[in-house]
Structures are given as C-alpha cells and as structure tokens.
Design an enzyme around this catalytic site. Structure first.
Site, PDB file in Angstrom:
ATOM      1  N   LYS A  13       7.613   3.594   3.970  1.00  0.00           N
ATOM      2  CA  LYS A  13       7.944   2.674   2.878  1.00  0.00           C
ATOM      3  C   LYS A  13       8.724   3.374   1.771  1.00  0.00           C
ATOM      4  CE  LYS A  13       3.663   1.436   2.032  1.00  0.00           C
ATOM      5  NZ  LYS A  13       3.015   2.283   3.062  1.00  0.00           N
ATOM      6  N   ARG A  88      -2.160  -4.414  -2.355  1.00  0.00           N
ATOM      7  CA  ARG A  88      -2.817  -3.841  -1.179  1.00  0.00           C
ATOM      8  C   ARG A  88      -3.993  -4.684  -0.708  1.00  0.00           C
ATOM      9  NH1 ARG A  88      -2.949   2.747  -1.531  1.00  0.00           N
ATOM     10  NH2 ARG A  88      -0.734   3.067  -1.906  1.00  0.00           N
ATOM     11  N   ARG A 123       2.508  16.563   7.940  1.00  0.00           N
ATOM     12  CA  ARG A 123       3.265  16.787   6.705  1.00  0.00           C
ATOM     13  C   ARG A 123       2.739  17.996   5.952  1.00  0.00           C
ATOM     14  NH1 ARG A 123       4.281  10.808   4.132  1.00  0.00           N
ATOM     15  NH2 ARG A 123       2.064  10.988   3.581  1.00  0.00           N
ATOM     16  N   ARG A 156      -1.558  17.848   1.787  1.00  0.00           N
ATOM     17  CA  ARG A 156      -2.147  16.991   0.770  1.00  0.00           C
ATOM     18  C   ARG A 156      -3.476  16.441   1.269  1.00  0.00           C
ATOM     19  NH1 ARG A 156       1.998  12.438  -1.171  1.00  0.00           N
ATOM     20  NH2 ARG A 156       0.704  11.417   0.359  1.00  0.00           N
ATOM     21  N   ARG A 167      -7.768   5.940   5.983  1.00  0.00           N
ATOM     22  CA  ARG A 167      -6.764   5.104   5.326  1.00  0.00           C
ATOM     23  C   ARG A 167      -6.250   4.012   6.255  1.00  0.00           C
ATOM     24  NH1 ARG A 167      -2.267   8.840   2.786  1.00  0.00           N
ATOM     25  NH2 ARG A 167      -1.678   6.916   1.711  1.00  0.00           N
TER      26      ARG A 167
END
Length: 216
Positions: A13, A88, A123, A156, A167
């Site tokens: 996104k 959300r 990542r 992270r 998530r």
C-alpha cells in the site's frame, strides 16, 4: 479525489500510495507513519499507541480517529487525499462517514498470506540511516550491513514472523470486512498484487483512470 487504499500488511500500500500521490498531486496519509512519528517524538498519543503496534494489534479507534481527523481537515488535503491504513475496521469507516468525508474510490490490493509472510519477515532496516532492505528481493552486499552507511540492520518488531501472523489474523477478522462495507456503497475496486511492483502500479493506475473516465 479522496481515495482509500486497502490491503493486508505488506501488500504494498505504501508504494502504491506514493505513486498515486505523485501522479495526481494529492497527499498520501499513512496512519502507520503518523503513529510511528508520534512514537518517535514521545508524544502521549505515541506512547499509548506503541504497546498496540509492537504486539501487532490495532491501535484503538479513538487514538487513530483523532490524528486522522486533524490531518485531513488541514489545507494539505483540500484537493483530496489518499488514506493508507485507515479505516481498519467497520467502526472506523462509520466514524469517517460521520465526519462527512466523501470517499470516491476504495482500492483493495489483493496478495496471498504466504506471499505477505515472505515479504515482511524478510525486511531489514538500517539502524543508522533508515534505509530499507530485503533478504530476498533487496539484499545488502555484506550480510546485515547497510550498503549506504555501514551501520547494522535490524528487523522491525512488527515485521517479526510471529507478529506478521498475528497482524494477518487481525486483518482478516477486523479489516477485511470493509471490502463488503464499501462494495455495498459501490466504490470498491480490487486489484491483484503482482510479483513485480511496476506491474501492480500499472494495474492500480489503470483502475483509477477507469474510475475517472466513468465519472466524465
């Protein structure tokens, strides 16, 4: 033009939001970036949000709505905006409606859970300059060392594999029902996320162009 970008965490996104912002000259509003900025600045809102974000859970509606309301009411958004990461949940969407905000188009980027897990858990972020890498798609020349500044890389907290799974479960349970919510309003368009970012970008821009043509 007021847009909402939907999609699971890691669906791309942020990248698509930046592309749309550049082409149509409207600001991209990322609630994630706004909240992370508040955390970095040590604000009261940031501290409240931190515990929720670190565990992969949604930040409570009242915290998110307050920061969004302030931003989209500013002069920066007078010609339109892109909401990335908000709403959300159904209550957040209803709150947006209650604010009198007209949403022209809702774009949902569709990517499988398996691909999301691969993308996010790989990542890495530079602890020095903040550059972003990926162990598969954008590896560093030396393992865990930033190519740009030589500082070490880290994962992270919300990219850790366990947190990613959490998530995704949260997304499917709480956020994905928004697709039906906006489908009933007639402004939802789903775009399949492709292997190459540029192919996804082309599909997203085509969807927006088709919407614009339909309104002429």
């Amino acid at each position: 033009m007021n847009l909402i970008l939907m999609g699971a965490p890691g669906a791309g996104k942020g990248t698509q939001s930046a592309n749309i912002s550049a082409k149509w000259n409207i600001p991209a509003v990322s609630t994630g970036d706004l909240l992370r900025g508040a955390i970095k600045d040590g604000t009261e809102l940031g501290m409240k949000a931190k515990s929720f974000m670190d565990s992969g859970n949604l930040v409570p509606d009242e915290l998110v709505i307050n920061i969004i309301k302030e931003y989209i009411g500013s002069d920066k958004c007078k010609n339109g905006f892109i909401l990335d990461g908000f709403p959300r949940s159904i209550p957040q969407a209803e709150a947006l409606d209650a604010m009198g905000v007209k949403i022209d188009l809702v774009l949902s980027i569709e990517v499988s859970d398996e691909k999301i897990i691969e993308r996010m858990s790989g990542r890495r972020i530079c602890s020095g300059c903040g550059a972003s890498y990926h162990i598969l798609y954008k590896p560093t020349k030396a393992e865990n060392i930033c190519d740009a500044c030589g500082a070490s890389l880290y994962t992270r907290a919300d990219d850790a594999a366990e947190t990613v799974l959490n998530r995704l479960e949260t997304y499917h349970a709480i956020t994905e029902p928004l697709k039906e919510y906006y489908s009933k309003k007639g402004n939802l368009v789903c775009v399949t996320g492709r292997e190459k970012v540029e192919d996804t970008s082309a599909a997203v821009l085509e969807a927006i162009s088709k919407y614009e043509a339909s309104k002429k």
